[in-house]
Design a protein around this motif. Structure first.
Motif, PDB file in Angstrom:
ATOM      1  N   GLU A  11       0.877  -1.103  -0.124  1.00 24.49           N
ATOM      2  CA  GLU A  11       0.290  -0.530  -0.271  1.00 24.49           C
ATOM      3  C   GLU A  11       0.501   1.214   0.116  1.00 24.49           C
ATOM      4  O   GLU A  11       0.269   2.127  -0.838  1.00 24.49           O
ATOM      5  N   ALA A  12       1.628   1.356   1.190  1.00 25.29           N
ATOM      6  CA  ALA A  12       2.973   2.427   1.079  1.00 25.29           C
ATOM      7  C   ALA A  12       3.113   2.277  -1.126  1.00 25.29           C
ATOM      8  O   ALA A  12       3.792   3.969  -0.826  1.00 25.29           O
ATOM      9  N   CYS A  13       3.757   1.535  -1.473  1.00 24.81           N
ATOM     10  CA  CYS A  13       4.563   1.185  -2.829  1.00 24.81           C
ATOM     11  C   CYS A  13       3.197   2.364  -3.484  1.00 24.81           C
ATOM     12  O   CYS A  13       2.940   3.366  -4.597  1.00 24.81           O
ATOM     13  N   MET A  14       2.081   1.743  -3.329  1.00 26.70           N
ATOM     14  CA  MET A  14       0.481   2.299  -4.007  1.00 26.70           C
ATOM     15  C   MET A  14       0.179   4.122  -4.210  1.00 26.70           C
ATOM     16  O   MET A  14       0.556   4.924  -4.938  1.00 26.70           O
ATOM     17  N   LYS A  15       0.391   4.330  -2.384  1.00 27.03           N
ATOM     18  CA  LYS A  15       0.266   6.078  -2.567  1.00 27.03           C
ATOM     19  C   LYS A  15       1.673   6.071  -2.814  1.00 27.03           C
ATOM     20  O   LYS A  15       1.197   7.686  -3.109  1.00 27.03           O
ATOM     21  N   SER A  16       2.507   6.186  -3.159  1.00 29.66           N
ATOM     22  CA  SER A  16       3.663   6.573  -3.872  1.00 29.66           C
ATOM     23  C   SER A  16       3.624   7.495  -5.000  1.00 29.66           C
ATOM     24  O   SER A  16       4.265   7.990  -5.575  1.00 29.66           O
ATOM     25  N   LEU A  17       3.082   6.095  -5.276  1.00 29.69           N
ATOM     26  CA  LEU A  17       3.041   6.122  -7.266  1.00 29.69           C
ATOM     27  C   LEU A  17       1.554   7.328  -7.676  1.00 29.69           C
ATOM     28  O   LEU A  17       2.218   7.620  -8.271  1.00 29.69           O
ATOM     29  N   VAL A  18       0.231   7.125  -6.551  1.00 33.64           N
ATOM     30  CA  VAL A  18      -0.661   8.209  -7.317  1.00 33.64           C
ATOM     31  C   VAL A  18      -0.234   9.386  -7.002  1.00 33.64           C
ATOM     32  O   VAL A  18      -1.377   9.912  -7.097  1.00 33.64           O
ATOM     33  N   SER A  19       0.830   9.793  -6.053  1.00 31.34           N
ATOM     34  CA  SER A  19       1.136  11.080  -5.197  1.00 31.34           C
ATOM     35  C   SER A  19       1.868  11.631  -5.888  1.00 31.34           C
ATOM     36  O   SER A  19       2.150  12.541  -5.593  1.00 31.34           O
TER      37      SER A  19
END
Length: 260
Positions: free
Chosen positions: A18-26
């Motif tokens: 999830e931390a990876c995903m957050k960094s990509l969508v941000s």
């Protein structure tokens, strides 16, 4: 067509996904994001749905090279970053990438510096990481970084390029990028192959990725069963005679301490 795609390679149910995903969508510049896996699960599906990321499932046994090729091939854009599920990307990664892509359309590889995250703590650079910075120095000079010998120089004393920090220009390199005989050092071997092809390696010496090391990392498993050492010796042998290979491997093993 979107110029860039983050293709997340998900394996198992990583607590860091999830931390990876957050960094990509941000990202400060929005980009395309997909998730590819050979181990589908409700956990992965739920997180992907939460962040509106499409999921592609590869049939067959999990294999790093096959999984990476699947993710790379699924990306429908000129630029592709294979995003590792445990890592995070700085908000200006894509912005910086597109800046250099616009300036150097012959760029086949884009990479950056990174910060090591051990479990949840940021770590300062150790000696081996400073050596890698020095080895990457010629890649920062646009007068040199299209020469084969300059690109190979960044690889001949070990792999100074952080794999998840890499973006590849698919428009030039074509499909099915990874064609290595190795499993652990397949990124190093692939970079050597790319260095021998026409195109420019661009390195931005800003830490635009947070590279996580942890007890469950695949890298640590490979260290413990000596596969990493075996493949690294084979890679060094592509550059150096046997006495030099043994000496280089002795010093290169110092990097293993990051996983202790």
């Amino acid at each position: 067509m979107t110029k860039h795609t983050f293709a997340i390679c998900a394996y198992g149910d990583s607590p860091y996904l999830e931390a990876c995903m957050k960094s990509l969508v941000s990202q400060s510049v929005k980009t395309n994001i997909i998730l590819c896996t050979s181990t589908p699960s409700q956990y992965i599906e739920k997180l992907a749905a939460q962040y509106k990321i499409p999921v592609y499932v590869r049939q067959g046994e999990s294999d790093i090279q096959d999984d990476w090729n699947f993710a790379y091939d699924k990306a429908d854009s000129p630029l592709v970053t294979i995003a590792h599920q445990d890592d995070m990307y700085g908000k200006d990664y894509v912005k910086t990438l597109l800046k250099y892509y616009g300036k150097y359309p012959d760029m086949t590889l884009f990479t950056t510096d990174y910060v090591t995250v051990k479990e949840r703590d940021l770590k300062g650079k150790k000696l081996v990481e400073w050596v890698k910075v020095i080895l990457r120095l010629p890649l920062r000079n646009p007068k040199w970084n299209h020469f084969t010998w300059v690109k190979k120089a960044a690889l001949m004393f070990g792999n100074s390029i952080c794999c998840p920090a890499c973006t590849y220009q698919k428009k030039i390199l074509g499909d099915h990028l990874f064609q290595s005989e190795f499993r652990y050092t397949l990124d190093w071997d692939t970079l050597l192959s790319l260095a021998e092809r026409k195109g420019r390696f661009i390195c931005v010496e800003r830490p635009l990725i947070y590279y996580r090391v942890h007890s469950g990392a695949t890298t640590k498993k490979w260290i413990q069963n000596n596969k990493r050492s075996e493949e690294e010796l084979a890679m060094f042998a592509k550059f150096w005679p046997k006495p030099a290979v043994q000496a280089l491997e002795y010093f290169y093993k110092k990097a293993y301490g990051a996983y202790e």
